[in-house]
Scaffold this active site. Structure first.
Site, PDB file in Angstrom:
ATOM      1  CB  ALA A  13       4.215 -16.185 -30.227  1.00 28.99           C
ATOM      2  CE1 TYR A 156       5.185   0.705 -29.747  1.00 29.94           C
ATOM      3  CE2 TYR A 156       3.665   2.531 -30.067  1.00 29.94           C
ATOM      4  CZ  TYR A 156       4.034   1.227 -30.317  1.00 29.94           C
ATOM      5  OH  TYR A 156       3.268   0.435 -31.152  1.00 29.94           O
TER       6      TYR A 156
HETATM    7  P1  NAI Z   1       1.627  -8.483 -28.929  1.00 25.81           P
HETATM    8  O1  NAI Z   1       2.311  -8.162 -27.660  1.00 25.81           O
HETATM    9  O2  NAI Z   1       0.360  -9.240 -28.896  1.00 25.81           O
HETATM   10  O3  NAI Z   1       2.639  -9.261 -29.913  1.00 25.81           O
HETATM   11  C1  NAI Z   1       3.960  -8.852 -30.084  1.00 25.81           C
HETATM   12  C2  NAI Z   1       4.827 -10.082 -30.298  1.00 25.81           C
HETATM   13  O4  NAI Z   1       6.191  -9.627 -30.458  1.00 25.81           O
HETATM   14  C3  NAI Z   1       4.820 -11.058 -29.107  1.00 25.81           C
HETATM   15  O5  NAI Z   1       4.531 -12.376 -29.528  1.00 25.81           O
HETATM   16  C4  NAI Z   1       6.202 -10.942 -28.540  1.00 25.81           C
HETATM   17  O6  NAI Z   1       6.723 -12.128 -27.947  1.00 25.81           O
HETATM   18  C5  NAI Z   1       7.013 -10.536 -29.781  1.00 25.81           C
HETATM   19  N1  NAI Z   1       8.275  -9.930 -29.369  1.00 25.81           N
HETATM   20  C6  NAI Z   1       8.454  -8.964 -28.432  1.00 25.81           C
HETATM   21  N2  NAI Z   1       9.757  -8.756 -28.218  1.00 25.81           N
HETATM   22  C7  NAI Z   1      10.427  -9.609 -29.026  1.00 25.81           C
HETATM   23  C8  NAI Z   1      11.796  -9.882 -29.231  1.00 25.81           C
HETATM   24  N3  NAI Z   1      12.757  -9.249 -28.535  1.00 25.81           N
HETATM   25  N4  NAI Z   1      12.142 -10.825 -30.135  1.00 25.81           N
HETATM   26  C9  NAI Z   1      11.171 -11.509 -30.825  1.00 25.81           C
HETATM   27  N5  NAI Z   1       9.862 -11.286 -30.663  1.00 25.81           N
HETATM   28  C10 NAI Z   1       9.493 -10.362 -29.768  1.00 25.81           C
HETATM   29  O7  NAI Z   1       1.447  -7.087 -29.676  1.00 25.81           O
HETATM   30  P2  NAI Z   1       0.568  -6.570 -30.894  1.00 25.81           P
HETATM   31  O8  NAI Z   1      -0.355  -5.569 -30.380  1.00 25.81           O
HETATM   32  O9  NAI Z   1       0.118  -7.655 -31.759  1.00 25.81           O
HETATM   33  O10 NAI Z   1       1.699  -5.712 -31.650  1.00 25.81           O
HETATM   34  C11 NAI Z   1       2.338  -6.087 -32.836  1.00 25.81           C
HETATM   35  C12 NAI Z   1       3.035  -4.856 -33.400  1.00 25.81           C
HETATM   36  O11 NAI Z   1       2.074  -3.859 -33.700  1.00 25.81           O
HETATM   37  C13 NAI Z   1       4.061  -4.217 -32.462  1.00 25.81           C
HETATM   38  O12 NAI Z   1       5.186  -3.837 -33.216  1.00 25.81           O
HETATM   39  C14 NAI Z   1       3.329  -2.999 -31.937  1.00 25.81           C
HETATM   40  O13 NAI Z   1       4.200  -1.972 -31.591  1.00 25.81           O
HETATM   41  C15 NAI Z   1       2.476  -2.621 -33.116  1.00 25.81           C
HETATM   42  N6  NAI Z   1       1.296  -1.818 -32.791  1.00 25.81           N
HETATM   43  C16 NAI Z   1       0.334  -2.299 -31.931  1.00 25.81           C
HETATM   44  C17 NAI Z   1      -0.793  -1.535 -31.660  1.00 25.81           C
HETATM   45  C18 NAI Z   1      -1.929  -2.027 -30.809  1.00 25.81           C
HETATM   46  O14 NAI Z   1      -2.842  -1.249 -30.500  1.00 25.81           O
HETATM   47  N7  NAI Z   1      -1.975  -3.271 -30.423  1.00 25.81           N
HETATM   48  C19 NAI Z   1      -0.930  -0.175 -32.222  1.00 25.81           C
HETATM   49  C20 NAI Z   1       0.141   0.222 -33.088  1.00 25.81           C
HETATM   50  C21 NAI Z   1       1.201  -0.587 -33.366  1.00 25.81           C
END
Ligand code: NAI
Length: 264
Positions: A13, A156
């Protein structure tokens, strides 16, 4: 016309999960999204009931045959956010989906999974190793307690390190590689998404984030990471198994130049 291949993308999402969904759909994949809301499957992967519901729905939506699973769902560390939430979502929620979907993936003739780490695994000092150990022992109550004690900010990278180790331990086994399922890890650095923006907006974490070197001179885009995932799911990545792709504009190379490769 051939039947489209089916991919499940969690966290679809927002951020990189949403970009991956768009990218895969543009390439002809049928994508089934899993998120807290606004996707085909709504499930809270932080709870046992949510994980069970998601796996059941994935089985139904895919007719028990899945070609790809990409696990973007995750939470960053923030002041006021309990570490236990990260242990349950980032590690236990992800591992439950990987394990629960494995029988569906085994029905494909060329399945590929991508689990999501982070370059914080190797670039953030002071990773609480008790969280990593409890995760890998499958002890969710112990992992939650240790993660709460350490805070979500410190926990984290521990949840991501544990997940990456889990993936590397399982990828080469008879249950995974032996069933024709390739499992690899993408470890992003700073990528512009709502998660990164929340970190930047925090008065304590924001300045630390800005101090992190990104040698190519900018943060990454969600589309760039979607492109890496697309490659990993595709035929050109057939020989990758248990690999960890750090995609961070050079941050890890700048901070840890000689630590990888690590000689035997
Ligand atoms: P984001 O916050 O835009 O998207 C994360 C999604 O995971 C959201 O849609 C959220 O609703 C969903 N989510 C969270 N908790 C949940 C749950 N309990 N059940 C189902 N869905 C759930 O974040 P982003 O940045 O796209 O991150 C995606 C992945 O990449 C994460 O695992 C994050 O740790 C990892 N990541 C992100 C970095 C960054 O700089 N943005 C860097 C390194 C890793």
């Amino acid at each position: 016309m051939s039947t489209p291949r089916t991919a499940v993308v969690t966290g679809s999402a927002s951020g990189m999960g949403a970009a991956t969904r768009t990218r895969l759909e543009s390439e002809g994949w049928r994508v089934v999204g899993v998120d807290l809301r606004d996707q085909e499957i709504e499930a809270d992967l932080g709870t046992a009931a949510g994980r069970e519901h998601a796996i059941e729905e994935i089985g139904a939506a895919s007719d028990g045959r899945l070609d790809a699973l990409v696990t973007w769902a995750g939470l960053g560390g923030l002041p006021g956010r309990p570490g236990s939430l990260l242990a349950s979502v980032n590690y236990f929620g992800t591992v439950a989906l990987l394990e629960g979907c494995r029988p569906f993936l085994a029905e494909s003739n060329a399945a590929s999974c991508v689990a999501i780490g982070s370059n914080s695994m190797t670039c953030q000092p002071g990773v609480p190793l008790d969280v990593v150990t409890a995760c890998l022992e499958g002890d969710e109550p112990a992992a939650r307690a240790a993660a709460d004690a350490a805070s979500s900010i410190m926990s984290y990278p521990a949840t991501k390190l544990a997940l990456t180790r889990w993936a590397r331990r399982h990828a080469p086994t008879t249950e995974w590689a032996g069933q024709g399922i390739r499992l690899n890890v993408v470890a992003p650095g700073a990528v512009e998404t709502p998660l990164l923006q929340a970190t930047r907006d925090d008065p304590t974490l924001g300045p630390l984030l800005e101090a992190f070197p990104v040698p190519i001179g900018r943060t990454g885009t969600a589309d760039e990471l979607a492109g890496v995932v697309s490659f990993l799911l595709g035929p050109d990545a057939r020989y990758l198994c248990g690999s960890v792709l750090v995609v961070d504009g050079g941050t890890e190379a700048a901070l840890r130049p000689d630590d990888l490769p690590s000689p035997m």
